[in-house]
Design a protein around this motif. Structure first.
Motif, mmCIF file in Angstrom:
data_model
loop_
_atom_site.group_PDB
_atom_site.id
_atom_site.type_symbol
_atom_site.label_atom_id
_atom_site.label_comp_id
_atom_site.label_asym_id
_atom_site.label_seq_id
_atom_site.Cartn_x
_atom_site.Cartn_y
_atom_site.Cartn_z
ATOM 1 N N LEU A 316 -6.525 -52.504 6.612
ATOM 2 C CA LEU A 316 -5.360 -52.814 7.522
ATOM 3 C C LEU A 316 -6.109 -54.022 8.716
ATOM 4 O O LEU A 316 -5.370 -54.764 9.080
ATOM 5 N N ASP A 317 -7.398 -53.685 8.952
ATOM 6 C CA ASP A 317 -7.863 -54.759 9.903
ATOM 7 C C ASP A 317 -7.887 -56.322 9.358
ATOM 8 O O ASP A 317 -7.821 -57.136 9.917
ATOM 9 N N THR A 318 -8.112 -56.380 8.078
ATOM 10 C CA THR A 318 -8.134 -57.649 7.449
ATOM 11 C C THR A 318 -7.000 -58.068 7.199
ATOM 12 O O THR A 318 -6.563 -59.537 7.287
ATOM 13 N N LEU A 319 -5.892 -57.331 6.892
ATOM 14 C CA LEU A 319 -4.847 -57.966 6.341
ATOM 15 C C LEU A 319 -3.228 -57.706 7.044
ATOM 16 O O LEU A 319 -2.109 -58.190 6.984
ATOM 17 N N GLY A 320 -3.629 -56.633 8.190
ATOM 18 C CA GLY A 320 -2.542 -56.207 8.871
ATOM 19 C C GLY A 320 -2.070 -56.876 9.958
ATOM 20 O O GLY A 320 -0.758 -56.541 10.350
ATOM 21 N N ALA A 321 -2.661 -57.877 10.253
ATOM 22 C CA ALA A 321 -2.008 -59.046 11.340
ATOM 23 C C ALA A 321 -1.140 -60.273 10.600
ATOM 24 O O ALA A 321 -0.629 -60.918 11.300
#
Ligand code: CP3
Length: 355
Positions: A316-321
């Motif tokens: 989530l932290d790597t791809l979520g944005a």
């Protein structure tokens, strides 16, 4: 391709996210979200006369499609069926043996392929119950949930048709492709035509996105990958886009490694499904071209606890944005405790992009 043009604000959140729209928290669904890990699946399956019959019973298949949504309210439902229903529709004998997986009457030469080309005329009549399942699910979905239709990509479907069962080395299908390229191309072309018609009918029945599963894309060298993975999928996506430009296509060429970049170049592919082995930094670079869907290890979902929280959090932290749909890197495995899926769903729902 102008993605924004196909992300109207009245489209469902899942469809918009495949078109590159970034939501406050990512949409999610899970491959094999309806399956043996759910007791209600096992109960419904017991009412059918085997797995093929289950796929051909709109009442049961519709019920199974909706089961995981009742528990976890995923952003998308996936039609309950199987990629091997295309060979079934083409007239190939298909059975799922308990504990063994699929068994088909193997096609190993040009004559067997020509026979399928003839019997393929009955395709729509044979798979008609699947279109009826799509209609029923579409009519019974919660308002914001999208319905994903699907098919196997030609290469992966051909591996089962030629091997006659699951395989580890894919020697028979690869030997056929090298020894008799013309016959194998005829099989791939037959699958391209059948898959285009099959997916168009699913879309007309109510599918709002489609996924092409290419589970065994990763076994081919680069030249063969271009010919048997990329080219057939390019033709399918182009044909779908000609009639249904509003329907996003998700392509899942599992195990593609660095060839994922080639898959990202296929015109009209809105999203790429990535397997568990794809490094997140690499996946983030893919997001410049396509939406990315994946790639939690199904085993860590089965393990649960803090290992699950950590692994899901990193994704989530790597791809979520960026343009992203949360999913697994392959299907939910039967020993997965259903409460672990609930834990994952909560985690995704509560996640917010770091500001
Ligand atoms: O994802 C979903 O919830 C939708 C339904 C779905 C199934 N299979 C149900 C299924 C989808 C999209 C598939 C795709 C599929 N089928 C693929 C591509 C994705 C992948 O898993 O790699 C492949 C290769 C198949 C072929 C297939 N179907 C095999 C090899 C097997 C036997 C192995 C196994 O997992 O049992 C199946 C059976 C199958 N398909 C089951 C389900 C729920 C289990 C059948 C049962 O209840 O006994």
């Amino acid at each position: 391709m102008n993605k924004a043009a196909f992300a109207p604000s009245d489209a469902k959140p899942f469809v918009r996210s495949l078109r590159g729209v970034v939501h406050e928290r990512p949409c999610f669904w899970l491959m094999r979200q309806a399956g043996r890990y759910l007791p209600e699946y096992r109960a419904t399956r017991a009412q059918a006369n085997g797995f093929v019959d289950l796929c051909l019973r709109p009442d049961l298949a519709c019920e199974i499609t909706l089961q995981p949504l009742r528990r976890y309210a995923m952003d998308a439902a996936i039609l309950f069926s199987d990629i091997l229903m295309v060979p079934y529709g083409l007239g190939q004998k298909l059975e799922f043996k308990e504990g063994e997986g699929p068994v088909l009457d193997a096609v190993r030469d040009g004559a067997a392929i020509a026979k399928l080309e003839k019997s393929g005329g009955e395709f729509d009549a044979r798979v008609a119950p699947i279109y009826e399942t799509v209609r029923r699910v579409a009519a019974n979905l919660p308002g914001k949930t999208a319905l994903i239709g699907f098919a196997g990509a030609p290469w992966t479907v051909a591996t089962y048709m030629v091997e006659g069962c699951g395989s580890k080395d894919f020697a028979n299908v690869r030997l056929l492709a090298y020894r008799d390229r013309i016959a194998f191309q005829a099989l791939i072309d037959l699958l391209v035509r059948a898959t285009i018609g099959y997916l168009k009918r699913q879309i007309s029945a109510g599918a709002e996105a489609v996924q092409l599963f290419d589970t065994w894309a990763g076994v081919l060298p680069e030249g063969e990958y271009a010919q048997w993975v990329i080219d057939p999928v390019r033709r399918i996506v182009a044909a779908l886009a000609a009639d249904h430009p509003e329907i996003p296509v998700i392509f899942f060429p599992k195990g593609s490694g660095t060839l994922y970049e080639t898959a990202a170049e296929i015109p009209g592919v809105a999203a790429l499904g990535i397997d568990t082995a794809v490094p997140l930094a690499y996946a983030r670079r893919l997001q410049a071209k396509v939406a990315v869907q994946g790639n939690l290890d199904p085993i860590v979902l089965a393990a649960g606890g803090e290992a699950l929280d950590r692994a899901a959090g990193r994704i989530l932290d790597t791809l979520g944005a960026g343009p992203f749909v949360f999913n697994l890197g392959h299907g939910v495995i039967p020993p997965t405790p259903p409460e672990n899926v609930a834990r994952l769903a909560d985690l995704i729902r509560n996640w917010r992009a770091p500001r």
